[in-house]
Design a protein around this motif. Sequence first.
Motif, PDB file in Angstrom:
ATOM      1  N   SER A   1       0.744  -1.199  -0.170  1.00 38.00           N
ATOM      2  CA  SER A   1       0.011  -0.015  -0.117  1.00 38.00           C
ATOM      3  C   SER A   1       0.851   1.229  -0.071  1.00 38.00           C
ATOM      4  CB  SER A   1      -0.860  -0.213   1.225  1.00 38.00           C
ATOM      5  OG  SER A   1      -0.143   0.302   2.378  1.00 38.00           O
ATOM      6  N   GLY A   2       0.215   2.315  -0.401  1.00 36.45           N
ATOM      7  CA  GLY A   2       0.852   3.550  -0.584  1.00 36.45           C
ATOM      8  C   GLY A   2       1.254   4.117   0.826  1.00 36.45           C
ATOM      9  N   HIS A   3       2.288   5.101   0.950  1.00 42.70           N
ATOM     10  CA  HIS A   3       2.460   5.675   2.031  1.00 42.70           C
ATOM     11  C   HIS A   3       1.484   7.100   2.153  1.00 42.70           C
ATOM     12  CE1 HIS A   3       4.737   7.968   5.301  1.00 42.70           C
ATOM     13  NE2 HIS A   3       4.621   9.069   4.357  1.00 42.70           N
ATOM     14  N   ILE A   4       0.908   7.091   3.391  1.00 40.88           N
ATOM     15  CA  ILE A   4      -0.175   8.303   3.587  1.00 40.88           C
ATOM     16  C   ILE A   4       0.732   9.384   4.539  1.00 40.88           C
ATOM     17  CG2 ILE A   4      -2.106   8.865   4.864  1.00 40.88           C
ATOM     18  CD1 ILE A   4      -3.163   5.927   4.426  1.00 40.88           C
ATOM     19  N   PRO A   5       0.902  10.780   3.865  1.00 40.72           N
ATOM     20  CA  PRO A   5       1.426  11.419   4.579  1.00 40.72           C
ATOM     21  C   PRO A   5       0.776  11.879   6.017  1.00 40.72           C
ATOM     22  CG  PRO A   5       0.865  12.310   2.482  1.00 40.72           C
ATOM     23  CD  PRO A   5       0.537  10.966   2.705  1.00 40.72           C
ATOM     24  N   ASP A   6       1.721  12.336   6.912  1.00 44.74           N
ATOM     25  CA  ASP A   6       0.920  12.876   8.212  1.00 44.74           C
ATOM     26  C   ASP A   6       0.360  14.287   8.150  1.00 44.74           C
ATOM     27  OD1 ASP A   6       2.788  14.830   8.685  1.00 44.74           O
ATOM     28  OD2 ASP A   6       4.222  13.667   9.924  1.00 44.74           O
ATOM     29  N   ASP A   7      -0.587  14.415   8.865  1.00 46.51           N
ATOM     30  CA  ASP A   7      -1.346  15.665   9.025  1.00 46.51           C
ATOM     31  C   ASP A   7      -0.404  16.953   8.629  1.00 46.51           C
ATOM     32  OD1 ASP A   7      -3.454  14.404   9.345  1.00 46.51           O
ATOM     33  OD2 ASP A   7      -3.788  14.800  11.252  1.00 46.51           O
ATOM     34  N   GLU A   8       0.816  17.171   9.435  1.00 45.93           N
ATOM     35  CA  GLU A   8       1.461  18.308   9.107  1.00 45.93           C
ATOM     36  C   GLU A   8       2.187  18.297   7.760  1.00 45.93           C
ATOM     37  OE1 GLU A   8       2.123  21.055  10.893  1.00 45.93           O
ATOM     38  OE2 GLU A   8       0.686  20.148  12.215  1.00 45.93           O
ATOM     39  N   VAL A   9       2.436  17.364   7.110  1.00 44.95           N
ATOM     40  CA  VAL A   9       2.885  17.241   5.937  1.00 44.95           C
ATOM     41  C   VAL A   9       1.840  17.809   4.658  1.00 44.95           C
ATOM     42  CG1 VAL A   9       3.757  15.663   3.777  1.00 44.95           C
ATOM     43  CG2 VAL A   9       4.650  15.649   6.095  1.00 44.95           C
ATOM     44  N   LEU A  10       0.554  17.183   5.052  1.00 41.97           N
ATOM     45  CA  LEU A  10      -0.639  17.552   4.318  1.00 41.97           C
ATOM     46  C   LEU A  10      -0.857  19.163   4.448  1.00 41.97           C
ATOM     47  CD1 LEU A  10      -2.918  14.240   4.848  1.00 41.97           C
ATOM     48  CD2 LEU A  10      -1.634  15.356   2.654  1.00 41.97           C
ATOM     49  N   ARG A  11      -0.806  19.345   5.765  1.00 40.80           N
ATOM     50  CA  ARG A  11      -1.305  20.830   5.941  1.00 40.80           C
ATOM     51  C   ARG A  11      -0.308  22.019   5.143  1.00 40.80           C
ATOM     52  NH1 ARG A  11      -1.690  20.129  10.895  1.00 40.80           N
ATOM     53  NH2 ARG A  11      -3.816  19.833  11.019  1.00 40.80           N
ATOM     54  N   ALA A  12       1.001  21.649   5.436  1.00 40.53           N
ATOM     55  CA  ALA A  12       2.117  22.390   4.672  1.00 40.53           C
ATOM     56  C   ALA A  12       1.627  22.462   3.310  1.00 40.53           C
ATOM     57  CB  ALA A  12       3.675  22.009   5.145  1.00 40.53           C
ATOM     58  N   ARG A  13       1.662  21.157   2.699  1.00 43.70           N
ATOM     59  CA  ARG A  13       1.266  21.047   1.109  1.00 43.70           C
ATOM     60  C   ARG A  13      -0.068  22.109   0.875  1.00 43.70           C
ATOM     61  NH1 ARG A  13      -0.446  15.997  -2.319  1.00 43.70           N
ATOM     62  NH2 ARG A  13      -0.308  17.100  -4.287  1.00 43.70           N
ATOM     63  N   LEU A  14      -1.125  22.001   1.619  1.00 42.71           N
ATOM     64  CA  LEU A  14      -2.141  22.692   1.376  1.00 42.71           C
ATOM     65  C   LEU A  14      -1.893  24.201   1.454  1.00 42.71           C
ATOM     66  CD1 LEU A  14      -5.143  22.753   0.918  1.00 42.71           C
ATOM     67  CD2 LEU A  14      -5.527  22.475   3.195  1.00 42.71           C
ATOM     68  N   PHE A  15      -1.267  24.652   2.519  1.00 42.31           N
ATOM     69  CA  PHE A  15      -0.679  25.954   2.628  1.00 42.31           C
ATOM     70  C   PHE A  15      -0.120  26.506   1.412  1.00 42.31           C
ATOM     71  CE2 PHE A  15      -0.976  25.617   7.646  1.00 42.31           C
ATOM     72  CZ  PHE A  15      -2.122  25.873   7.507  1.00 42.31           C
ATOM     73  N   ARG A  16       0.904  25.758   0.920  1.00 36.84           N
ATOM     74  CA  ARG A  16       1.756  26.218  -0.229  1.00 36.84           C
ATOM     75  C   ARG A  16       0.805  26.230  -1.399  1.00 36.84           C
ATOM     76  NH1 ARG A  16       5.276  22.208   1.919  1.00 36.84           N
ATOM     77  NH2 ARG A  16       4.666  20.800   0.314  1.00 36.84           N
ATOM     78  N   LEU A  17      -0.077  25.219  -1.621  1.00 38.85           N
ATOM     79  CA  LEU A  17      -1.055  25.215  -2.639  1.00 38.85           C
ATOM     80  C   LEU A  17      -1.814  26.453  -2.847  1.00 38.85           C
ATOM     81  CD1 LEU A  17      -2.127  21.482  -2.916  1.00 38.85           C
ATOM     82  CD2 LEU A  17      -1.010  22.989  -4.556  1.00 38.85           C
ATOM     83  N   MET A  18      -2.489  26.756  -1.655  1.00 34.18           N
ATOM     84  CA  MET A  18      -3.283  28.082  -1.415  1.00 34.18           C
ATOM     85  C   MET A  18      -2.527  29.429  -1.558  1.00 34.18           C
ATOM     86  SD  MET A  18      -6.110  27.493   1.604  1.00 34.18           S
ATOM     87  CE  MET A  18      -5.016  26.413   2.999  1.00 34.18           C
ATOM     88  N   ARG A  19      -1.295  29.529  -1.080  1.00 40.88           N
ATOM     89  CA  ARG A  19      -0.391  30.279  -1.389  1.00 40.88           C
ATOM     90  C   ARG A  19      -0.077  30.588  -2.927  1.00 40.88           C
ATOM     91  NH1 ARG A  19       4.199  32.879   2.550  1.00 40.88           N
ATOM     92  NH2 ARG A  19       4.978  34.603   1.086  1.00 40.88           N
ATOM     93  N   SER A  20       0.328  29.608  -3.608  1.00 41.07           N
ATOM     94  CA  SER A  20       0.563  29.342  -4.947  1.00 41.07           C
ATOM     95  C   SER A  20      -0.455  29.837  -5.913  1.00 41.07           C
ATOM     96  CB  SER A  20       0.912  28.054  -5.315  1.00 41.07           C
ATOM     97  OG  SER A  20       1.310  28.020  -6.547  1.00 41.07           O
ATOM     98  N   GLY A  21      -1.911  29.564  -5.461  1.00 42.47           N
ATOM     99  CA  GLY A  21      -3.244  29.993  -6.112  1.00 42.47           C
ATOM    100  C   GLY A  21      -3.103  31.484  -6.030  1.00 42.47           C
TER     101      GLY A  21
END
Length: 167
Positions: A1-21
């Motif tokens: 099965s694939g690796h599921i990132p932890d909440d902090e990794v997902l949160r950081a990615r989401l923040f980067r996506l919003m800022r990039s948007g």
Amino acid sequence: SGHIPDDEVLRARLFRLMRSGIETREPNNGFHRGLGRSSLFDGSYDWHSCVMAHWCLCVAARTRGDDALQDWLMERLDSEGLAREVQLLMDRDVRDARTHPYDEAWFLRLLAERAGHPDPPDALDGWRAEIEGRLLDWLEASPFPEEVERGFTGAYGSWLFAYLQLL
């Protein structure tokens, strides 16, 4: 099965996506384009999506104590920029505005959040009262949708959405 990132990794990615948007100017489908004016919320796909991204990041900066993110946001959400946005909203004819009252409701939510950050603009309370008044006028003039085919929706003209954002 694939690796599921932890909440902090997902949160950081989401923040980067919003800022990039937020920083991505094209394509943009903002209502202000029809008025021939620029906007603080030219990023994302449309005006209200950019407002929502700012609101989400403001909440994150406040609740997580992220001073760097808060500094970046407060530089963007200064008195001059917010005053222009209030004027853009007030200048448009809501009868021709496909995304009214959705835009105003999200902007009001952002203004309320901005009040909880350092150095809120002096005019902030007045802007909030102006937008609240505009939404209340719309709610009072719009029939309460007691029996509609699709029920309550999150569509741009949703009576319930505007009311809940006002609360």
